[in-house]
Design an enzyme around this catalytic site. Structure first.
Site, PDB file in Angstrom:
ATOM      1  N   GLU A  65      -6.317   0.258 -13.157  1.00  9.48           N
ATOM      2  CA  GLU A  65      -5.052   0.207 -12.420  1.00  9.48           C
ATOM      3  C   GLU A  65      -5.252   0.690 -10.983  1.00  9.48           C
ATOM      4  OE1 GLU A  65      -1.759  -1.289 -11.906  1.00  9.48           O
ATOM      5  OE2 GLU A  65      -1.985  -1.023 -14.061  1.00  9.48           O
ATOM      6  N   GLU A  72      -5.070  -4.820  -4.117  1.00 11.91           N
ATOM      7  CA  GLU A  72      -3.803  -5.274  -3.543  1.00 11.91           C
ATOM      8  C   GLU A  72      -3.634  -4.780  -2.113  1.00 11.91           C
ATOM      9  OE1 GLU A  72      -0.718  -3.978  -6.190  1.00 11.91           O
ATOM     10  OE2 GLU A  72      -1.098  -5.603  -7.610  1.00 11.91           O
TER      11      GLU A  72
END
Length: 121
Positions: A65, A72
Site C-alpha cells: 500500500e 501514485e
C-alpha cells in the site's frame, strides 16, 4: 556509519507511514482490518507460527500500500494531465495491493475457519 543519517532515514520513513495513514483511505482500511484480525487471532488462540504468518501478511499489505501510494505520487508529479500510461501505472500498482490482500484473506480463512469450525462442532 553516520548514526544521525540513520535516525533521519527512520524519521523520513515514519513520516511516509503517517502521511499514508492520514491521506490514504485504503491504508486506513488495511490498518482497521489488521486490528480486527489481531483481535480475532487473540480470541481464537493462534499458534506462534500462525501469528508469524499473519504478521508477515500484515507487513506485506502495508508495504504494498505504501509503494502504491509512492507510485501514485510520482505519476501525479510527472504528469498532471490524464495519460493512458499514467493511469495504467496507477492501476497496476493498485492491482498488486489487491492481489496480495486477496491472497492474505484466503490464507486468513485457511488459518481461522478450521479453528472456528472446531469451536462450533
Amino acid at each position: 556509519m553516520d548514526v544521525r543519517k540513520l535516525f533521519r532515514s527512520f524519521r523520513y520513513a515514519w513520516r511516509g507511514i503517517v502521511h499514508a495513514f492520514g491521506r490514504e483511505q485504503n491504508f486506513r482500511f488495511h490498518v482497521l482490518a489488521a486490528l480486527i484480525v489481531t483481535a480475532a487471532g487473540w480470541v481464537t488462540g493462534l499458534s506462534t507460527s500462525e501469528w508469524l504468518i499473519v504478521i508477515l501478511l500484515f507487513g506485506g499489505v502495508f508495504a504494498l500500500e505504501l509503494v502504491n501510494t509512492a507510485i501514485e505520487r510520482v505519476v501525479d508529479l510527472v504528469s498532471r494531465e490524464h495519460h493512458p500510461l499514467a493511469g495504467q501505472a496507477k492501476d497496476v500498482a493498485a492491482g498488486a495491493v489487491l492481489a496480495f490482500a486477496v491472497a492474505s484473506a484466503v490464507i486468513g480463512c485457511i488459518i481461522f475457519i478450521p479453528k472456528w469450525m472446531n469451536l462450533l462442532f
